[in-house]
Write a protein that holds these residues in place. Structure first.
Motif, PDB file in Angstrom:
ATOM      1  N   ASP A 140     -13.795  10.838  29.242  1.00  0.00           N
ATOM      2  CA  ASP A 140     -13.457   9.712  30.824  1.00  0.00           C
ATOM      3  C   ASP A 140     -14.037  10.762  32.549  1.00  0.00           C
ATOM      4  N   LEU A 141     -13.672  11.983  31.572  1.00  0.00           N
ATOM      5  CA  LEU A 141     -14.240  12.491  33.721  1.00  0.00           C
ATOM      6  C   LEU A 141     -15.749  13.428  32.904  1.00  0.00           C
ATOM      7  N   VAL A 142     -16.426  13.073  32.264  1.00  0.00           N
ATOM      8  CA  VAL A 142     -17.544  14.002  32.909  1.00  0.00           C
ATOM      9  C   VAL A 142     -18.768  13.098  32.546  1.00  0.00           C
ATOM     10  N   ALA A 143     -19.539  14.421  33.404  1.00  0.00           N
ATOM     11  CA  ALA A 143     -20.749  13.078  34.651  1.00  0.00           C
ATOM     12  C   ALA A 143     -21.896  12.425  33.946  1.00  0.00           C
ATOM     13  N   ALA A 144     -21.905  11.905  34.808  1.00  0.00           N
ATOM     14  CA  ALA A 144     -23.170  10.226  34.443  1.00  0.00           C
ATOM     15  C   ALA A 144     -23.813  10.525  35.371  1.00  0.00           C
ATOM     16  N   PRO A 145     -24.770  11.125  35.955  1.00  0.00           N
ATOM     17  CA  PRO A 145     -26.046  12.113  35.015  1.00  0.00           C
ATOM     18  C   PRO A 145     -25.235  12.991  35.026  1.00  0.00           C
ATOM     19  N   THR A 146     -25.415  14.129  34.126  1.00  0.00           N
ATOM     20  CA  THR A 146     -24.704  15.557  34.529  1.00  0.00           C
ATOM     21  C   THR A 146     -25.676  16.531  35.117  1.00  0.00           C
ATOM     22  N   ILE A 147     -25.801  17.533  35.725  1.00  0.00           N
ATOM     23  CA  ILE A 147     -25.599  18.594  36.324  1.00  0.00           C
ATOM     24  C   ILE A 147     -27.197  19.362  35.634  1.00  0.00           C
ATOM     25  N   ALA A 148     -27.875  20.568  36.495  1.00  0.00           N
ATOM     26  CA  ALA A 148     -28.297  21.099  35.195  1.00  0.00           C
ATOM     27  C   ALA A 148     -28.006  23.026  35.395  1.00  0.00           C
ATOM     28  N   ALA A 149     -27.476  23.683  34.411  1.00  0.00           N
ATOM     29  CA  ALA A 149     -27.230  24.775  34.621  1.00  0.00           C
ATOM     30  C   ALA A 149     -27.923  25.674  35.824  1.00  0.00           C
ATOM     31  N   ASP A 150     -28.866  25.595  35.574  1.00  0.00           N
ATOM     32  CA  ASP A 150     -29.770  25.768  36.398  1.00  0.00           C
ATOM     33  C   ASP A 150     -30.332  25.856  37.719  1.00  0.00           C
ATOM     34  N   ASP A 151     -29.539  24.821  37.613  1.00  0.00           N
ATOM     35  CA  ASP A 151     -29.658  24.282  39.555  1.00  0.00           C
ATOM     36  C   ASP A 151     -28.746  24.257  40.198  1.00  0.00           C
ATOM     37  N   VAL A 152     -27.115  25.205  39.439  1.00  0.00           N
ATOM     38  CA  VAL A 152     -26.706  25.453  40.199  1.00  0.00           C
ATOM     39  C   VAL A 152     -25.754  27.175  40.582  1.00  0.00           C
ATOM     40  N   THR A 153     -25.989  27.039  42.029  1.00  0.00           N
ATOM     41  CA  THR A 153     -25.398  28.633  42.243  1.00  0.00           C
ATOM     42  C   THR A 153     -24.019  28.689  42.579  1.00  0.00           C
ATOM     43  N   LEU A 154     -23.030  29.632  42.489  1.00  0.00           N
ATOM     44  CA  LEU A 154     -21.742  29.825  42.575  1.00  0.00           C
ATOM     45  C   LEU A 154     -21.883  30.486  43.528  1.00  0.00           C
ATOM     46  N   ILE A 155     -21.271  30.169  45.112  1.00  0.00           N
ATOM     47  CA  ILE A 155     -20.622  31.628  45.457  1.00  0.00           C
ATOM     48  C   ILE A 155     -19.297  31.515  46.287  1.00  0.00           C
ATOM     49  N   GLY A 156     -19.026  33.284  46.258  1.00  0.00           N
ATOM     50  CA  GLY A 156     -17.645  33.289  46.395  1.00  0.00           C
ATOM     51  C   GLY A 156     -17.352  33.867  45.582  1.00  0.00           C
ATOM     52  N   ALA A 157     -16.696  33.296  43.894  1.00  0.00           N
ATOM     53  CA  ALA A 157     -16.294  33.088  43.150  1.00  0.00           C
ATOM     54  C   ALA A 157     -15.434  34.321  43.051  1.00  0.00           C
ATOM     55  N   ARG A 158     -14.354  34.698  42.670  1.00  0.00           N
ATOM     56  CA  ARG A 158     -13.399  36.003  42.874  1.00  0.00           C
ATOM     57  C   ARG A 158     -11.961  35.925  42.282  1.00  0.00           C
ATOM     58  N   ALA A 159     -11.981  34.961  41.803  1.00  0.00           N
ATOM     59  CA  ALA A 159     -10.627  34.467  40.718  1.00  0.00           C
ATOM     60  C   ALA A 159     -11.083  33.980  39.044  1.00  0.00           C
ATOM     61  N   LEU A 160     -11.949  34.152  38.447  1.00  0.00           N
ATOM     62  CA  LEU A 160     -12.437  33.943  37.465  1.00  0.00           C
ATOM     63  C   LEU A 160     -11.771  34.362  35.929  1.00  0.00           C
ATOM     64  N   ASP A 161     -10.991  33.290  34.800  1.00  0.00           N
ATOM     65  CA  ASP A 161     -10.486  32.781  33.865  1.00  0.00           C
ATOM     66  C   ASP A 161     -11.346  34.414  32.842  1.00  0.00           C
ATOM     67  N   PRO A 162     -11.022  34.584  31.560  1.00  0.00           N
ATOM     68  CA  PRO A 162     -12.378  35.350  30.663  1.00  0.00           C
ATOM     69  C   PRO A 162     -13.135  34.017  30.264  1.00  0.00           C
ATOM     70  N   GLU A 163     -12.291  33.081  29.999  1.00  0.00           N
ATOM     71  CA  GLU A 163     -13.054  31.515  29.504  1.00  0.00           C
ATOM     72  C   GLU A 163     -14.232  30.992  30.278  1.00  0.00           C
ATOM     73  N   GLU A 164     -13.586  31.129  31.485  1.00  0.00           N
ATOM     74  CA  GLU A 164     -14.170  31.128  32.610  1.00  0.00           C
ATOM     75  C   GLU A 164     -15.923  31.934  33.058  1.00  0.00           C
ATOM     76  N   ALA A 165     -15.753  32.826  32.979  1.00  0.00           N
ATOM     77  CA  ALA A 165     -16.266  34.630  33.221  1.00  0.00           C
ATOM     78  C   ALA A 165     -17.594  34.369  31.442  1.00  0.00           C
ATOM     79  N   ASP A 166     -17.150  33.572  30.288  1.00  0.00           N
ATOM     80  CA  ASP A 166     -18.189  33.674  29.019  1.00  0.00           C
ATOM     81  C   ASP A 166     -18.755  32.387  29.286  1.00  0.00           C
ATOM     82  N   GLU A 167     -17.919  31.252  29.921  1.00  0.00           N
ATOM     83  CA  GLU A 167     -18.893  29.968  30.189  1.00  0.00           C
ATOM     84  C   GLU A 167     -20.244  30.426  31.213  1.00  0.00           C
TER      85      GLU A 167
END
Length: 289
Positions: A140-167
């Motif tokens: 119900d919430l998956v984007a249309a269209p999706t974005i490409a992981a190669d074009d994403v930059t995550l900035i300032g992240a410092r509170a990740l759970d283990p699953e997010e780090a794996d992803e």
């Protein structure tokens, strides 16, 4: 064009309604001629048999945002969504991804927002936003269209759970850590400009918890050792000077009281000013002549 979207249903906080109060404050300082309000359901909503809390209200709000944003895109105006939880970023991101050939995404956030509905500890959509944008999660919430992981930059992240780090590792998403910015604004700016080089447009997501709590406290989940206001606004100005702003969202403005609101509102407005500082117009729609 500003879109005021006081959605609180995606937040995991027991004080989520403070987001609506923050939106009310922003309404007073945004130019009426460039402001559109996105109707958000008053009720909390239900999960619709899924692991996503309050999903029914989130779906309705997302559809309302899509409807509101499309005319702005058609007129060549970059939509900037303000006043809600992180899940409000999704409809703007979807719309701009449809209208730009290569979209670079800068995700300023203390969290990765990569939780999956099946394993999220809270079930809140806010923590799943980037996952949904990348094409995984609740149908119900998956984007249309999706974005490409190669074009994403995550900035300032410092509170990740283990699953997010794996992803993050699995997808190969680029991460610019908050502590890397200690080498100076020039270093952060240079790294961002390298990441967005060659893009036709840039989408900028700002969860205000990316900022250090010593400088900004009007968020539900403050995380120490964040960016300074100067680092954030300098990075945004550099990005939109290099690549046209295609869209943006400023999320999680949740002042606890009037004193905190008066103290922190200027920072939100300063961030908005940085977003709109670019000289280039929104890029032409994909496939346009």
């Amino acid at each position: 064009m500003f879109f005021l979207m006081p959605q609180w249903q995606g937040s995991p906080s027991a004080r989520a309604m403070q987001l609506a109060e923050g939106a009310d404050l922003l309404r007073e300082d945004l130019p009426a001629s460039a402001l559109r309000e996105v109707p958000v359901p008053l009720e909390a909503g239900d999960a619709m048999g899924t692991p996503v809390a309050r999903l029914s209200s989130l779906v309705r709000a997302r559809e309302a945002a899509r409807t509101a944003i499309e005319p702005a895109l058609a007129d060549g105006r970059a939509p900037i969504i303000v006043g809600g939880d992180c899940a409000t970023s999704l409809p703007g991101l979807e719309a701009t991804a449809r209208s730009v050939d290569r979209l670079a995404v800068l995700w300023f956030d203390a969290h990765a927002d990569l939780q999956h509905p099946s394993t999220s500890p809270s079930g809140s959509a806010s923590g799943m936003t980037l996952r949904h944008a990348l094409g995984d999660g609740s149908p119900d919430l998956v984007a249309a269209p999706t974005i490409a992981a190669d074009d994403v930059t995550l900035i300032g992240a410092r509170a990740l759970d283990p699953e997010e780090a794996d992803e993050l590792e699995r997808l190969g998403i680029a991460v610019l850590h908050a502590d890397a910015a200690e080498t100076g604004a020039d270093s952060l700016r240079s790294a961002i400009l390298e990441r967005i080089a060659g893009a036709d447009g840039v989408y900028i997501h700002v969860d205000l918890d990316v900022l250090d709590p010593a400088e900004f406290g009007s968020v539900h989940s403050p995380v120490p050792f964040g960016l300074s206001v100067a680092q954030l606004t300098d990075a945004i100005r550099a990005a939109v000077a290099e690549v046209p702003l295609a869209g943006a969202a400023i999320c999680e403005f949740a002042p606890a009281d009037s004193h905190r609101a008066a103290e922190d509102l200027p920072t939100v407005l300063r961030t908005l000013a940085a977003l709109t500082s670019g000289t280039g117009s929104r890029p032409a729609q994909a496939g346009a002549a």
